[in-house]
Scaffold this motif. Structure first.
Motif, PDB file in Angstrom:
ATOM      1  N   THR A 190       0.697  -1.293  -0.154  1.00  0.00           N
ATOM      2  CA  THR A 190      -0.050  -0.167   0.089  1.00  0.00           C
ATOM      3  C   THR A 190       0.899   1.256   0.010  1.00  0.00           C
ATOM      4  O   THR A 190       2.163   1.196   0.652  1.00  0.00           O
ATOM      5  N   ASP A 191       0.402   2.284  -0.411  1.00  0.00           N
ATOM      6  CA  ASP A 191       0.923   3.596  -0.478  1.00  0.00           C
ATOM      7  C   ASP A 191       1.194   4.072   0.886  1.00  0.00           C
ATOM      8  O   ASP A 191       0.260   3.947   1.827  1.00  0.00           O
ATOM      9  N   ALA A 192       2.325   4.654   1.384  1.00  0.00           N
ATOM     10  CA  ALA A 192       2.646   5.187   2.576  1.00  0.00           C
ATOM     11  C   ALA A 192       3.524   6.151   2.600  1.00  0.00           C
ATOM     12  O   ALA A 192       4.791   6.153   2.063  1.00  0.00           O
ATOM     13  N   GLY A 193       3.069   7.422   2.640  1.00  0.00           N
ATOM     14  CA  GLY A 193       3.655   8.696   2.608  1.00  0.00           C
ATOM     15  C   GLY A 193       4.190   8.759   0.850  1.00  0.00           C
ATOM     16  O   GLY A 193       3.489   8.529   0.090  1.00  0.00           O
ATOM     17  N   SER A 194       5.374   8.997   0.997  1.00  0.00           N
ATOM     18  CA  SER A 194       5.927   9.104  -0.428  1.00  0.00           C
ATOM     19  C   SER A 194       6.573   7.923  -1.116  1.00  0.00           C
ATOM     20  O   SER A 194       7.210   7.777  -2.070  1.00  0.00           O
ATOM     21  N   GLY A 195       6.214   6.521  -0.369  1.00  0.00           N
ATOM     22  CA  GLY A 195       6.661   5.463  -0.694  1.00  0.00           C
ATOM     23  C   GLY A 195       5.681   4.366  -0.580  1.00  0.00           C
ATOM     24  O   GLY A 195       4.590   4.604  -0.787  1.00  0.00           O
ATOM     25  N   SER A 196       6.111   3.041  -0.441  1.00  0.00           N
ATOM     26  CA  SER A 196       5.468   1.857  -0.462  1.00  0.00           C
ATOM     27  C   SER A 196       5.599   1.195   0.623  1.00  0.00           C
ATOM     28  O   SER A 196       6.745   0.829   0.986  1.00  0.00           O
ATOM     29  N   LEU A 197       4.418   0.503   1.511  1.00  0.00           N
ATOM     30  CA  LEU A 197       4.757  -0.467   2.500  1.00  0.00           C
ATOM     31  C   LEU A 197       4.370  -1.829   2.028  1.00  0.00           C
ATOM     32  O   LEU A 197       3.164  -1.954   1.490  1.00  0.00           O
ATOM     33  N   LEU A 198       4.981  -2.780   1.878  1.00  0.00           N
ATOM     34  CA  LEU A 198       5.082  -4.037   1.789  1.00  0.00           C
ATOM     35  C   LEU A 198       4.799  -5.198   2.945  1.00  0.00           C
ATOM     36  O   LEU A 198       5.730  -4.801   3.546  1.00  0.00           O
ATOM     37  N   SER A 226       9.609   1.087   1.181  1.00  0.00           N
ATOM     38  CA  SER A 226      10.420   1.479  -0.174  1.00  0.00           C
ATOM     39  C   SER A 226       9.995   2.858  -0.666  1.00  0.00           C
ATOM     40  O   SER A 226       9.006   3.138  -0.548  1.00  0.00           O
ATOM     41  N   GLN A 227      10.911   3.458  -1.310  1.00  0.00           N
ATOM     42  CA  GLN A 227      10.664   4.673  -2.102  1.00  0.00           C
ATOM     43  C   GLN A 227      11.532   4.454  -3.314  1.00  0.00           C
ATOM     44  O   GLN A 227      12.437   3.905  -3.431  1.00  0.00           O
ATOM     45  N   GLY A 228      10.695   4.933  -4.708  1.00  0.00           N
ATOM     46  CA  GLY A 228      11.619   5.254  -5.760  1.00  0.00           C
ATOM     47  C   GLY A 228      11.144   3.733  -6.470  1.00  0.00           C
ATOM     48  O   GLY A 228      10.151   3.237  -6.150  1.00  0.00           O
ATOM     49  N   TYR A 229      12.007   3.460  -7.332  1.00  0.00           N
ATOM     50  CA  TYR A 229      12.003   2.233  -8.302  1.00  0.00           C
ATOM     51  C   TYR A 229      13.132   1.536  -7.941  1.00  0.00           C
ATOM     52  O   TYR A 229      14.099   1.560  -7.261  1.00  0.00           O
ATOM     53  N   ALA A 230      13.183   0.216  -8.777  1.00  0.00           N
ATOM     54  CA  ALA A 230      14.040  -0.890  -8.389  1.00  0.00           C
ATOM     55  C   ALA A 230      15.637  -0.206  -8.814  1.00  0.00           C
ATOM     56  O   ALA A 230      16.619  -0.663  -8.198  1.00  0.00           O
ATOM     57  N   TRP A 234      15.365   3.247  -2.699  1.00  0.00           N
ATOM     58  CA  TRP A 234      15.914   2.614  -1.480  1.00  0.00           C
ATOM     59  C   TRP A 234      14.677   1.856  -1.020  1.00  0.00           C
ATOM     60  O   TRP A 234      13.672   2.043  -1.084  1.00  0.00           O
ATOM     61  N   SER A 235      15.385   0.848  -0.082  1.00  0.00           N
ATOM     62  CA  SER A 235      14.171   0.111   0.630  1.00  0.00           C
ATOM     63  C   SER A 235      14.947  -0.655   2.077  1.00  0.00           C
ATOM     64  O   SER A 235      16.200  -0.445   2.164  1.00  0.00           O
ATOM     65  N   VAL A 236      14.044  -0.627   2.957  1.00  0.00           N
ATOM     66  CA  VAL A 236      14.519  -1.247   4.299  1.00  0.00           C
ATOM     67  C   VAL A 236      13.517  -2.412   4.575  1.00  0.00           C
ATOM     68  O   VAL A 236      12.309  -2.108   4.375  1.00  0.00           O
ATOM     69  N   THR A 237      14.226  -3.621   4.952  1.00  0.00           N
ATOM     70  CA  THR A 237      13.159  -4.855   5.184  1.00  0.00           C
ATOM     71  C   THR A 237      13.507  -5.597   6.395  1.00  0.00           C
ATOM     72  O   THR A 237      14.672  -5.600   6.760  1.00  0.00           O
ATOM     73  N   ARG A 285      19.944   2.392  -4.318  1.00  0.00           N
ATOM     74  CA  ARG A 285      20.180   2.072  -5.865  1.00  0.00           C
ATOM     75  C   ARG A 285      20.133   3.516  -6.708  1.00  0.00           C
ATOM     76  O   ARG A 285      19.142   4.093  -6.457  1.00  0.00           O
ATOM     77  N   LEU A 286      21.049   4.115  -7.577  1.00  0.00           N
ATOM     78  CA  LEU A 286      21.124   5.100  -8.301  1.00  0.00           C
ATOM     79  C   LEU A 286      21.649   4.937  -9.650  1.00  0.00           C
ATOM     80  O   LEU A 286      22.704   4.532  -9.702  1.00  0.00           O
ATOM     81  N   THR A 287      20.681   5.168 -10.597  1.00  0.00           N
ATOM     82  CA  THR A 287      21.039   5.030 -11.877  1.00  0.00           C
ATOM     83  C   THR A 287      20.687   6.242 -12.767  1.00  0.00           C
ATOM     84  O   THR A 287      19.814   6.912 -12.628  1.00  0.00           O
ATOM     85  N   THR A 288      21.964   6.698 -13.189  1.00  0.00           N
ATOM     86  CA  THR A 288      22.168   7.834 -14.493  1.00  0.00           C
ATOM     87  C   THR A 288      22.061   7.305 -15.502  1.00  0.00           C
ATOM     88  O   THR A 288      22.308   6.168 -15.926  1.00  0.00           O
ATOM     89  N   GLY A 289      22.326   8.337 -16.597  1.00  0.00           N
ATOM     90  CA  GLY A 289      22.630   7.864 -18.122  1.00  0.00           C
ATOM     91  C   GLY A 289      23.727   6.979 -18.400  1.00  0.00           C
ATOM     92  O   GLY A 289      24.034   6.286 -19.213  1.00  0.00           O
ATOM     93  N   ASP A 290      24.998   7.608 -17.357  1.00  0.00           N
ATOM     94  CA  ASP A 290      26.245   7.179 -17.653  1.00  0.00           C
ATOM     95  C   ASP A 290      26.706   6.249 -16.355  1.00  0.00           C
ATOM     96  O   ASP A 290      27.995   5.825 -16.339  1.00  0.00           O
ATOM     97  N   ALA A 291      26.161   6.208 -15.411  1.00  0.00           N
ATOM     98  CA  ALA A 291      26.624   5.217 -14.141  1.00  0.00           C
ATOM     99  C   ALA A 291      25.451   4.552 -13.347  1.00  0.00           C
ATOM    100  O   ALA A 291      24.086   4.956 -13.657  1.00  0.00           O
ATOM    101  N   GLU A 292      25.708   3.726 -12.525  1.00  0.00           N
ATOM    102  CA  GLU A 292      25.009   2.980 -11.661  1.00  0.00           C
ATOM    103  C   GLU A 292      25.766   2.831 -10.354  1.00  0.00           C
ATOM    104  O   GLU A 292      26.752   2.367 -10.278  1.00  0.00           O
TER     105      GLU A 292
END
Length: 686
Positions: A190-198, A226-230, A234-237, A285-292
């Protein structure tokens, strides 16, 4: 861990298809493969060998599995079995190895290592009973030591299970079946704040067909924010798992043949165990056009109390030979990696990855002589601190439109620190190892790629063995062992999609080990053994015959021998599987119907080094039928061992003595595959 994400070249090549209509690229064979509805994702241009792959969560959901660890059988050529109670770690077989409870099969769940080093019951102990199937987003697998990202235990193969951050639909599951099986599970996001709660909760009970039921009770929970995408987020579990069970361990053939016991009876009805696992992990995790960039960190607390009796009354004719193997540990670590991408021409695309891996295990374990789970004497008690660090660098370069390479180097450093109740077995040791790898990928030509793979790997030995001077059971002097043992692998293979709707891979491999890890029946653990060589062939096929029907056919053969040439001892490797295979038919979206049939072949194994005693092969059939009652509700019926074959899940050959026997006896000891059983499951989505 294997690099299975699309290369920059693949992404650049496919980008127009994501921006324009399908018709604009209808004649392009690569785009056609991606756009085939319901087909398995193409692996061309993605993997570095014929034996890497990815299985989606949907494909795993369609499989029929008796226990959670069997999802790893989606890896072609891998067999998962059990020789004890349900809560115990599974047995694994791959590439001519009896991997015992996980040696030389590196396994990860959400970037956390599952293999437990210097474990009381066997090096690399891999307990996957905490898996929640509803949360699995994908399984990545690879075989062979061909990537610098892979370290300890990965020589035969590796498997990485990744949980989803969000579920497409929430799910509630209620199951029941024969032999006291019951399961209730809930998984939702479910949505939780600006992220997702699983979150997920699971409760399981199972007796199995045994005369004394397993009375397996499992409770499991997962909570993730988690917030953002894969690829950018980021995520905490947090995870929590506990289980208790009775064990019907392997039994001697002579007792069954004489009618003293039945196939599902136990010799020692007080065997059993209890397990707990708690973990907290995070990934950024952070992904840009030329780095990850990616960083994962974790802390895991494991506890196991295991009671076994494999030799019955051989050592103690009065009290019996039951032994306890308690193991408590806290594992902490992190993995960090950064990748740069470079595009220097129309075809030449390169990426550089550097990374660091750190792991520390603080372990308290031991070995006790027990009767009915009550301690009679203490054989050994140890406090182990095992710390390791690794640096790796890997380069992937596409030199032309039909040739690319992936080359890497990994350096590992280990420190073993043991404080034993026997001062002679206390001490510390430092050791290290560097291992290169090289992968050559040719093609695609006519939708076919060819691979040449070379690499070194290793497995670690039990820390206690690296400093031991005295056998704690007999008091005799003994020699210490190497902390790290090198493996050397080479492989040639191909992958083709030249036949429409079919994916096919073929590989020939060789793998050498400086020292084999072997099973010791009297202590229920593994110990360093002789050097070995394996070579084999693997053939894997996936065919999307119809929009609603897919066919999988996999077969693998292996030749495994000790390589030190001791004619008096024999050169066969105990438990080394010689051939495995599976044929699976899967139906999905045939109106409201779905289903699967899976035939599994588990080949014979030599049980002694001179091959004078061998196990029998087995073939089993499992199946599943599903029906959608409504768009959100479905019911499923599963059947296991449908032919009710009376075959073994595992066989050993060693010496034991039953109560009343005048002398010890060498015999085959086996654990039977569960008899035919059925389960029904009601699934509700919302």
């Amino acid at each position: 861990m294997p690099k299975l994400c699309p290369t920059p070249f693949t992404l650049l090549y496919l980008l127009p298809a994501l921006l324009l209509s399908n018709d604009a690229f209808a004649d392009d064979p690569v785009i056609q493969r991606v756009l085939v509805e319901g087909s398995r994702t193409s692996q061309l241009g993605v993997t570095d060998s014929a034996n890497q792959g990815r299985v989606t969560g949907r494909e795993l959901e369609l499989r029929t599995v008796y226990r959670p660890g069997e999802i790893l059988e989606a890896t072609p050529g891998l067999i998962v079995s059990q020789h004890s109670g349900e809560g115990k770690a599974n047995q694994y077989y791959l590439r001519g190895f009896n991997l015992d409870h996980g040696t030389d099969l590196a396994t990860f769940v959400d970037d956390m290592p599952v293999n437990q080093r210097s474990h009381a019951h066997g090096q690399g102990w891999t307990d996957l009973n905490f898996l929640v199937p509803e949360l699995v987003g994908r399984l990545n697998y690879s075989k062979g030591p061909y990537s610098a990202r892979q370290g300890d235990f990965a020589s035969a193969g590796s498997a990485t299970v990744t949980y989803a951050n969000r579920l497409p639909q929430n799910i509630a599951t209620l199951s029941g079946g024969l032999n006291g099986y019951g399961r209730a599970a809930l998984a939702a996001s479910t949505d939780a704040g600006s992220g997702s709660l699983l979150y997920a909760l699971e409760a399981v009970h199972n007796n199995g067909p045994f005369t004394q039921g397993d009375n397996y009770r499992k409770y499991n929970g997962v909570l993730r924010y988690s917030q953002g995408y894969a690829d950018n987020g980021w995520s905490v579990t947090a995870m929590a798992y506990r289980a208790n069970w009775n064990s019907t361990d392997q039994i001697p053939e002579r007792a069954v043949n004489a009618g003293t016991i039945a196939r599902f009876d136990a010799i020692d009805p007080t065997d059993g165990g209890a397990s707990k696992r708690l973990s907290l992990s995070g990934t950024w995790r952070l992904t840009t056009g030329d780095a990850e960039s990616k960083v994962s960190a974790y802390v895991i607390r494991n506890r196991l109390d295991l009671f076994s009796n494999f030799t019955y009354f051989l050592g103690d004719p009065v009290n019996g030979d039951q032994f306890a193997q308690p193991d408590r540990r806290v594992t902490t670590g992190f993995v960090a990696a950064h990748t740069w991408y470079q595009h220097d021409g129309p075809w030449q695309i390169s990426d550089w990855t550097v990374g660091a891996v750190v792991q520390n295990d603080s372990i308290i374990n031991g070995l006790n002589h027990t009767k009915a789970q009550q301690v009679l004497s203490i054989t050994r008690q140890d406090h182990i601190v095992e710390t390791s660090g690794a640096l790796f660098v890997e380069n992937g370069t596409r030199w032309t439109d039909t040739f690319r390479t992936v080359a890497g180097l990994r350096a590992d450093r280990y420190r073993f620190d043991v404080k034993s109740d026997l001062s002679a077995n206390s001490g510390s040791k430092n050791t290290g190892m560097a291992n290169p790898s090289l992968n050559l990928i040719f093609g695609p030509w006519s939708q076919t790629e060819f691979y040449v793979n070379l690499g070194n790997g290793f497995h670690s030995n039990d820390a206690r063995g690296t400093v031991a001077k005295v056998d704690p059971k007999t008091g005799e002097a003994m020699s210490s062992v190497s902390g790290l043992v090198r493996s050397k692998g080479m492989e040639v293979g191909l992958r083709t999609e030249a036949i429409p709707k079919m994916q096919m891979s073929l590989s020939l491999y060789r793998l050498d080990f400086d020292s084999e890890l072997t099973y010791a029946g009297d202590a229920g653990t593994t110990a360093p053994g002789r050097p070995s060589r394996r070579y084999g062939i693997e053939f894997s096929n996936y065919y999307k015959a119809l929009k609603w029907l897919s066919i999988d056919f996999d077969v693998a053969f292996a030749h495994a021998r000790s390589s030190d040439r001791e004619p008096l001892a024999g050169d066969y490797i105990e438990g080394a599987v010689e051939g495995v295979g599976q044929l699976a038919l899967t139906v999905d979206n045939l109106g409201p119907w779905s289903g699967a049939l899976r035939l599994r072949y588990f080949g014979p194994r030599p049980l002694v080094e001179d091959n004078s005693v061998r196990s029998h092969s087995s073939m089993t059939l499992n199946g599943r039928i599903g029906y959608k009652i409504s768009p959100k509700t479905r019911i499923e019926f599963e059947g296991f061992n449908l032919a009710n074959r009376k075959v073994s899940a595992i066989d050993y050959y060693y010496t034991s003595q039953l109560r009343g026997e005048a002398a010890p006896t060498n015999d085959v000891h086996f654990h039977p595959i569960e008899s035919r059983s059925f389960r029904v499951t009601l699934i509700q989505n919302w």
